[in-house]
Write a protein that holds these residues in place. Sequence first.
Motif, short mmCIF file in Angstrom:
data_model
loop_
_atom_site.label_atom_id
_atom_site.label_comp_id
_atom_site.label_asym_id
_atom_site.label_seq_id
_atom_site.Cartn_x
_atom_site.Cartn_y
_atom_site.Cartn_z
N VAL A 298 0.85 -1.18 0.00
CA VAL A 298 0.00 0.00 0.00
C VAL A 298 0.89 1.24 0.00
CG1 VAL A 298 -1.92 -1.13 1.19
CG2 VAL A 298 -0.15 0.02 2.52
N TYR A 303 -1.21 5.12 9.20
CA TYR A 303 -2.57 4.58 9.13
C TYR A 303 -3.09 4.33 10.55
CZ TYR A 303 -1.87 3.60 4.12
OH TYR A 303 -1.63 3.70 2.78
N CYS A 321 -7.30 -1.09 2.10
CA CYS A 321 -6.24 -0.96 1.08
C CYS A 321 -5.54 -2.29 0.84
CB CYS A 321 -5.22 0.09 1.53
SG CYS A 321 -5.83 1.79 1.48
#
Length: 378
Positions: A298, A303, A321
């Motif tokens: 990704v 995140y 993702c």
Amino acid sequence: AAMPPCAERHVKAPSQQEEALLAAARALLLASGGSLSSRVELRQLEGNRGLGVVACQALVRGEELISVPSVPQAVLSSAWPSPWEEENSHLHRFVSESAWDCSARLTVRLTHVLLSLARQSPESSMPPLGCYIANLPDIDFLPLLWPDYAHDGLEGSVLKSRFKADSAQMKSSALELMAQWPTRLDPPPSKEEFVKTFVRANGIVSSRGCNTGARAETILCPVVDLVNHASVECSNAKLVFDSDKTTVVAKADIQPGSEVLICYDSEADFMDIWERYGFFDSTATIHTAEILVDGDLVEPGKYWIPEAHVNVPLECPLLACLRAAAVQKDTEAAAAPYPAVAANGVTSPDAAQRIALQHMAELISKHLAGYPQSQQVS
């Protein structure tokens, strides 16, 4: 319904150190036509928790507890000049014509007020709003304002780099603002004083400012800013922003001796509250953590993920993702011209979810390995 037990607090009388702030609050309400219900009290809370608003009699849902008029004598706003600046002043035009957001505009106005108050003596000659602002407590407990050596204690966390970068940016912005500063102060502030004042103004706006929603402004609203926080489920009051006033209204019945609590941000999680306000919210129901991702699956970056011990779904942007990456990889393999690169059937939703979870676990483990050995847990 009565206030949830999780929001109840033990209270005591205000300390001598905080009497000046309470006196300024009462004087401000009296001078501006605001009101504090006789059924609530401003008190110092036990456990070194500062001041709060406490019910001294039973309160009913819908009851107005605090009302502060929207006038320059009572409220500092991003939208209008403070009593320390004239409407046609250079500072007013400077702020009004800027491209800053509401919080930044209020921070600049508050910087000017703090610098002006530091040059105004004695304190007894200040208007009530000035006395209130001058007596606000220190905000060095906010993580963003910690010294560098304290940020070093966050080694391995994404917070360390963010706090350090934001702190450096804030000081740089202060120097840029000083170079353009449109007002004259006597004596002129030194760079050290200006930066320190700008940083304090940032902290006050971050921890005490209110975004008014439809009114499209950020305000520092004395007395209202003494009401403490609880999550939506545990709060028992709410803010109401009308065109002419800001009020605190009970949204549940509140028993005598219980603290009046509002939710500062219904979408903020446990860590958001700590970062912005400097305390851990024991009533929080939303818990997340941030991890650094630098893999090829990704786009690299930071995140958020749900905390494992909380009974919430694992769904999050990172998992989505990773799942999409697994499906894309299998689709590309299915279209390959050579049988040796055949598809693995990942396009099945269950298979894609399993592979995505496996990759997410690996990324979490890799992030945890970045913490100092003394902080790592199995």
